[in-house]
Design a protein around this motif. Structure first.
Motif, PDB file in Angstrom:
ATOM      1  N   LYS A  96      22.033  -2.569  -3.834  1.00 44.23           N
ATOM      2  CA  LYS A  96      23.088  -3.131  -4.687  1.00 44.23           C
ATOM      3  C   LYS A  96      22.563  -3.985  -5.834  1.00 44.23           C
ATOM      4  CE  LYS A  96      26.465  -1.447  -2.318  1.00 44.23           C
ATOM      5  NZ  LYS A  96      27.325  -0.416  -2.830  1.00 44.23           N
ATOM      6  N   GLY A  97      21.290  -4.313  -5.858  1.00 44.07           N
ATOM      7  CA  GLY A  97      20.737  -5.086  -6.951  1.00 44.07           C
ATOM      8  C   GLY A  97      20.478  -6.541  -6.579  1.00 44.07           C
ATOM      9  N   LEU A  98      19.750  -7.198  -7.458  1.00 40.22           N
ATOM     10  CA  LEU A  98      19.288  -8.559  -7.205  1.00 40.22           C
ATOM     11  C   LEU A  98      20.439  -9.569  -7.132  1.00 40.22           C
ATOM     12  CD1 LEU A  98      16.695 -10.244  -6.857  1.00 40.22           C
ATOM     13  CD2 LEU A  98      16.736 -10.616  -9.322  1.00 40.22           C
ATOM     14  N   PHE A  99      21.367  -9.518  -8.066  1.00 37.36           N
ATOM     15  CA  PHE A  99      22.448 -10.505  -8.093  1.00 37.36           C
ATOM     16  C   PHE A  99      23.333 -10.406  -6.846  1.00 37.36           C
ATOM     17  CE2 PHE A  99      26.792 -11.763  -9.212  1.00 37.36           C
ATOM     18  CZ  PHE A  99      26.565 -13.103  -9.495  1.00 37.36           C
ATOM     19  N   ILE A 100      23.732  -9.208  -6.491  1.00 37.02           N
ATOM     20  CA  ILE A 100      24.584  -9.016  -5.306  1.00 37.02           C
ATOM     21  C   ILE A 100      23.829  -9.440  -4.049  1.00 37.02           C
ATOM     22  CG2 ILE A 100      25.763  -7.278  -3.887  1.00 37.02           C
ATOM     23  CD1 ILE A 100      27.226  -7.906  -6.474  1.00 37.02           C
ATOM     24  N   SER A 101      22.538  -9.117  -4.004  1.00 36.83           N
ATOM     25  CA  SER A 101      21.729  -9.497  -2.848  1.00 36.83           C
ATOM     26  C   SER A 101      21.643 -11.016  -2.713  1.00 36.83           C
ATOM     27  CB  SER A 101      20.333  -8.892  -2.960  1.00 36.83           C
ATOM     28  OG  SER A 101      19.534  -9.283  -1.880  1.00 36.83           O
ATOM     29  N   ILE A 102      21.425 -11.698  -3.822  1.00 35.02           N
ATOM     30  CA  ILE A 102      21.359 -13.162  -3.786  1.00 35.02           C
ATOM     31  C   ILE A 102      22.704 -13.745  -3.356  1.00 35.02           C
ATOM     32  CG2 ILE A 102      21.160 -15.237  -5.224  1.00 35.02           C
ATOM     33  CD1 ILE A 102      18.947 -13.793  -6.781  1.00 35.02           C
ATOM     34  N   LEU A 103      23.787 -13.214  -3.898  1.00 32.86           N
ATOM     35  CA  LEU A 103      25.120 -13.719  -3.572  1.00 32.86           C
ATOM     36  C   LEU A 103      25.440 -13.541  -2.085  1.00 32.86           C
ATOM     37  CD1 LEU A 103      27.854 -14.858  -4.601  1.00 32.86           C
ATOM     38  CD2 LEU A 103      28.558 -12.476  -4.902  1.00 32.86           C
ATOM     39  N   SER A 106      23.024 -15.512   0.252  1.00 29.14           N
ATOM     40  CA  SER A 106      23.313 -16.945   0.227  1.00 29.14           C
ATOM     41  C   SER A 106      24.553 -17.261   1.063  1.00 29.14           C
ATOM     42  CB  SER A 106      23.509 -17.407  -1.212  1.00 29.14           C
ATOM     43  OG  SER A 106      23.812 -18.763  -1.261  1.00 29.14           O
ATOM     44  N   LEU A 146      21.129 -21.046  -1.869  1.00 28.17           N
ATOM     45  CA  LEU A 146      20.941 -20.372  -3.159  1.00 28.17           C
ATOM     46  C   LEU A 146      19.486 -20.391  -3.597  1.00 28.17           C
ATOM     47  CD1 LEU A 146      24.085 -21.489  -5.175  1.00 28.17           C
ATOM     48  CD2 LEU A 146      23.426 -19.147  -4.595  1.00 28.17           C
ATOM     49  N   SER A 150      17.170 -17.023  -3.342  1.00 32.13           N
ATOM     50  CA  SER A 150      16.639 -16.535  -4.625  1.00 32.13           C
ATOM     51  C   SER A 150      15.133 -16.348  -4.536  1.00 32.13           C
ATOM     52  CB  SER A 150      16.981 -17.510  -5.746  1.00 32.13           C
ATOM     53  OG  SER A 150      18.366 -17.602  -5.910  1.00 32.13           O
ATOM     54  N   ASN A 153      14.447 -13.260  -2.355  1.00 32.94           N
ATOM     55  CA  ASN A 153      14.737 -12.010  -3.054  1.00 32.94           C
ATOM     56  C   ASN A 153      13.643 -11.652  -4.048  1.00 32.94           C
ATOM     57  OD1 ASN A 153      17.497 -10.524  -2.722  1.00 32.94           O
ATOM     58  ND2 ASN A 153      17.935 -12.678  -2.361  1.00 32.94           N
TER      59      ASN A 153
END
Length: 184
Positions: A96-103, A106, A146, A150, A153
């Protein structure tokens, strides 16, 4: 989800489970230095979940089962924090990508730490957090999650790319599935 043969599933799962248990149980056998190794138990679970979601779940639950035999508190910590983080990282980072993974990572880690602290009674930060200040505790858990997620990831993505460059893993661009290279 990619199908893998049973022998490969058992072999890879056994190795990654062993590594997870060794890292998570390190504080028991090496009290001071072991605390540095314990967070690394996220890595084998994340790699297993990258490779195959059912393999990741198998490594997660089999590691927790073995840890119950060694130390129940470490098993609970694995279930609610390090292992849960590994599952979510492994499932979402390349799919799903970096942003979705971080969200999602977290959120999962924050909820795990809150559950660990307020439901089970094991404070994620030991004596640094007081139980009286719930809003402050929730803020600190979210902020820590967060930053920690981050970092995980970014480091995990670099580690997977490194393994791809070493030809240990291959990434299928169409399905974004990670595959181990077959050695002959």
């Amino acid at each position: 989800m990619k199908k893998i043969n049973k022998m490969r599933f058992i072999s890879i799962g056994g190795i990654l489970t062993t590594i997870t248990v060794i890292f998570q149980a390190a504080p028991i056998f090496l009290p001071a230095i072991g605390l540095l190794f314990s967070p690394l138990s996220t890595l084998p679970i994340a790699i297993a979940a990258f490779y195959n979601i059912s393999l990741g779940l198998t490594v997660f639950f089999s590691s927790a089962f073995i840890l119950v035999l060694v130390n129940v508190q470490e098993a609970i910590i694995l279930l609610f924090t390090t292992g849960l983080l590994g599952i979510v990282l492994g499932i979402f980072l390349y799919r799903k990508g970096l942003f979705i993974s971080i969200l999602y990572s977290s959120i999962a880690l924050s909820l795990g730490m809150i559950s660990l602290t307020y439901i089970i009674g094991i404070s994620a930060f030991g004596d640094f957090i007081s139980f009286e200040s719930i809003p402050l505790t929730l803020f600190l858990y979210t902020l820590f999650s967060l930053i920690y997620v981050s970092t995980w990831n970014i480091c995990l993505r670099k580690f997977i790319n490194y393994l791809i460059r070493l030809n240990v893993l291959t990434l299928n661009p169409s399905t974004k599935a990670i595959e181990f290279i077959h050695f002959k």
